[in-house]
Design an enzyme around this catalytic site. Sequence first.
Site, PDB file in Angstrom:
ATOM      1  N   HIS B   7       1.553 -22.317  26.547  1.00  0.00           N
ATOM      2  CA  HIS B   7       0.500 -22.647  25.583  1.00  0.00           C
ATOM      3  C   HIS B   7       0.209 -24.142  25.571  1.00  0.00           C
ATOM      4  CE1 HIS B   7       4.207 -23.127  23.063  1.00  0.00           C
ATOM      5  NE2 HIS B   7       3.546 -24.147  22.533  1.00  0.00           N
ATOM      6  N   HIS B  79       1.224 -30.990  22.323  1.00  0.00           N
ATOM      7  CA  HIS B  79       2.125 -30.786  23.473  1.00  0.00           C
ATOM      8  C   HIS B  79       1.637 -29.656  24.349  1.00  0.00           C
ATOM      9  CE1 HIS B  79       4.043 -27.897  20.550  1.00  0.00           C
ATOM     10  NE2 HIS B  79       4.225 -27.186  21.631  1.00  0.00           N
ATOM     11  N   GLU B 128       7.130 -29.195  26.263  1.00  0.00           N
ATOM     12  CA  GLU B 128       8.132 -28.235  25.795  1.00  0.00           C
ATOM     13  C   GLU B 128       8.439 -27.296  26.961  1.00  0.00           C
ATOM     14  OE1 GLU B 128       6.679 -25.555  22.746  1.00  0.00           O
ATOM     15  OE2 GLU B 128       8.689 -24.911  22.184  1.00  0.00           O
TER      16      GLU B 128
END
Lengths: 132, 132
Positions: B7, B79, B128
């Site tokens: 994502h 992010h 991440e």
Amino acid sequence: MIGKLNHVAIAVPDLEAGTVVYRDTLGAKVSEPLPLPEHGVTTVFVALPNTKIELLHPLGEDSPIAKFLEKNPSGGIHHVCYEVEDIEAAAAKMKESGARALGDIKIGAHNKPVLFLHPKDFCGTLVELEQA
Amino acid sequence: MIGKLNHVAIAVPDLEAGTVVYRDTLGAKVSEPLPLPEHGVTTVFVALPNTKIELLHPLGEDSPIAKFLEKNPSGGIHHVCYEVEDIEAAAAKMKESGARALGDIKIGAHNKPVLFLHPKDFCGTLVELEQA
């Protein structure tokens, strides 16, 4: 209306260093640098199984990412690109919604019609729409 | 090593307004807001055919995105999340490469082990890694 996420574009101050991060540290498949003088950038494509990351480095004068790198000297995410089926219809939809485009439809770095949208109207994010 | 882009997370100052942008202006499929108090955010998921956009809004005190929104009051990309097969192996690879992680492996918002990486070592981008 929007379809796939075509790519996430990351502006980098050092293309070789950015390539090393994605190829060696993160272990992704990266392309050779591709100079796109008519777009003012050199690009390295990072191929992921479902989309692409594009590392962008300024090329020539008046690069569209020069100011961004002045403000973000370590680099950062410059824009996201969503695919649309019909760029004219998408542009009309933006106008109808009162959402601002940045300039007109033009031919983008993938030789397809694109339209950039104003970050202030899109959650602080520069959005590119590309005709798939 | 990295697999799919899981994502792109976009911090938004107004979750309802961000939802309207993605649902009505851009015509994407969006979820109901999902409060994740243990992660300090309320999330709206935007489903694209190949990945997800996650709109994040601060929830409670000490939200991990509060400072970001102070610096970026219109919102912005917070992010990107890449999938990895083995988070322990990925953490070891980061250490071996001299790339900094932010803290240790923990359980992320999707109830999977995640590790955040230092923007300074990743092209100015908060990354991440999530075990797929």
